[in-house]
Design a protein around this motif. Structure first.
Motif, short mmCIF file in Angstrom:
data_model
loop_
_atom_site.label_atom_id
_atom_site.label_comp_id
_atom_site.label_asym_id
_atom_site.label_seq_id
_atom_site.Cartn_x
_atom_site.Cartn_y
_atom_site.Cartn_z
N LYS A 119 -1.97 6.74 1.83
CA LYS A 119 -0.56 7.17 1.84
C LYS A 119 0.26 6.34 0.85
O LYS A 119 1.19 6.86 0.22
N LEU A 120 -0.07 5.06 0.70
CA LEU A 120 0.65 4.22 -0.26
C LEU A 120 0.47 4.71 -1.70
O LEU A 120 1.29 4.40 -2.57
N ASN A 121 -0.59 5.45 -1.97
CA ASN A 121 -0.83 6.00 -3.31
C ASN A 121 -0.07 7.29 -3.56
O ASN A 121 -0.02 7.78 -4.69
N ASP A 122 0.54 7.84 -2.51
CA ASP A 122 1.30 9.09 -2.66
C ASP A 122 2.69 8.79 -3.24
O ASP A 122 3.12 7.64 -3.30
N ASP A 123 3.35 9.84 -3.65
CA ASP A 123 4.73 9.73 -4.15
C ASP A 123 5.66 9.72 -2.93
O ASP A 123 6.03 10.77 -2.40
N ILE A 124 6.00 8.50 -2.47
CA ILE A 124 6.82 8.34 -1.27
C ILE A 124 8.01 7.44 -1.58
O ILE A 124 8.04 6.76 -2.61
N SER A 125 8.97 7.44 -0.67
CA SER A 125 10.17 6.62 -0.89
C SER A 125 9.82 5.13 -0.81
O SER A 125 8.82 4.74 -0.22
N ALA A 126 10.69 4.34 -1.41
CA ALA A 126 10.52 2.89 -1.39
C ALA A 126 10.55 2.36 0.05
O ALA A 126 9.82 1.43 0.39
N GLN A 127 11.42 2.95 0.88
CA GLN A 127 11.53 2.51 2.27
C GLN A 127 10.22 2.78 3.03
O GLN A 127 9.74 1.94 3.79
N LEU A 139 5.02 1.03 5.28
CA LEU A 139 3.56 1.16 5.28
C LEU A 139 2.88 -0.13 4.82
O LEU A 139 1.82 -0.49 5.34
N SER A 140 3.49 -0.82 3.88
CA SER A 140 2.93 -2.10 3.41
C SER A 140 2.94 -3.13 4.54
O SER A 140 1.98 -3.90 4.70
#
Length: 129
Positions: free
Chosen positions: A30-38, A43-44
């Motif tokens: 999911k971290l590799n997807d185009d997601i919001s910074a928040q 997720l991090s």
């Protein structure tokens, strides 16, 4: 042979990894997807928690493996029995003459037979202190 508690602990570790490992993979994907910074930040944080848990489980498994190996070496050495050591009666006598009052100092020794000529003779039996 592993005791029931060791086997149960191993199963607990494996079930923990069966839960954590796929979650780590999913969060990393999911971290590799185009997601919001928040969402990336959340997720991090979650990934750090999961990886910490994974590391603790793996460390526990390694510790248990080392303990199991150490017990195996101990058992190969005859544990829990402690072998006696043969020494001549004269050394047992020397221990007694040195004034050793503690029976524990003489425990674990056996008297060996001494040959005094070409024939075989048996050493005299020594009373245990």
């Amino acid at each position: 042979m592993a005791s029931d508690s060791v086997t149960a602990r191993r199963e607990l570790f494996e079930s923990g990894l069966a839960i954590v490992d796929p979650q780590i993979k999913g969060v990393m994907n999911k971290l590799n997807d185009d997601i919001s910074a928040q969402l990336k930040a959340a997720l991090s944080e979650r990934l750090a928690v999961l990886q910490r848990r994974q590391g603790l489980i793996n460390s526990s498994i390694a510790t248990q493996d080392a303990a199991d190996a150490a017990v195996g070496v101990l058992e190969d050495d005859g544990f829990p029995a402690l072998p006696n050591m043969e020494i001549p009666d004269s050394l047992i006598q020397e221990i007694r003459e040195e004034g050793v009052a503690d029976d524990a100092a003489a425990a674990g020794f056996e008297v060996t037979a001494l040959a005094t000529n070409l024939g075989i003779t048996l050493g005299s039996a020594a009373d245990k202190p």
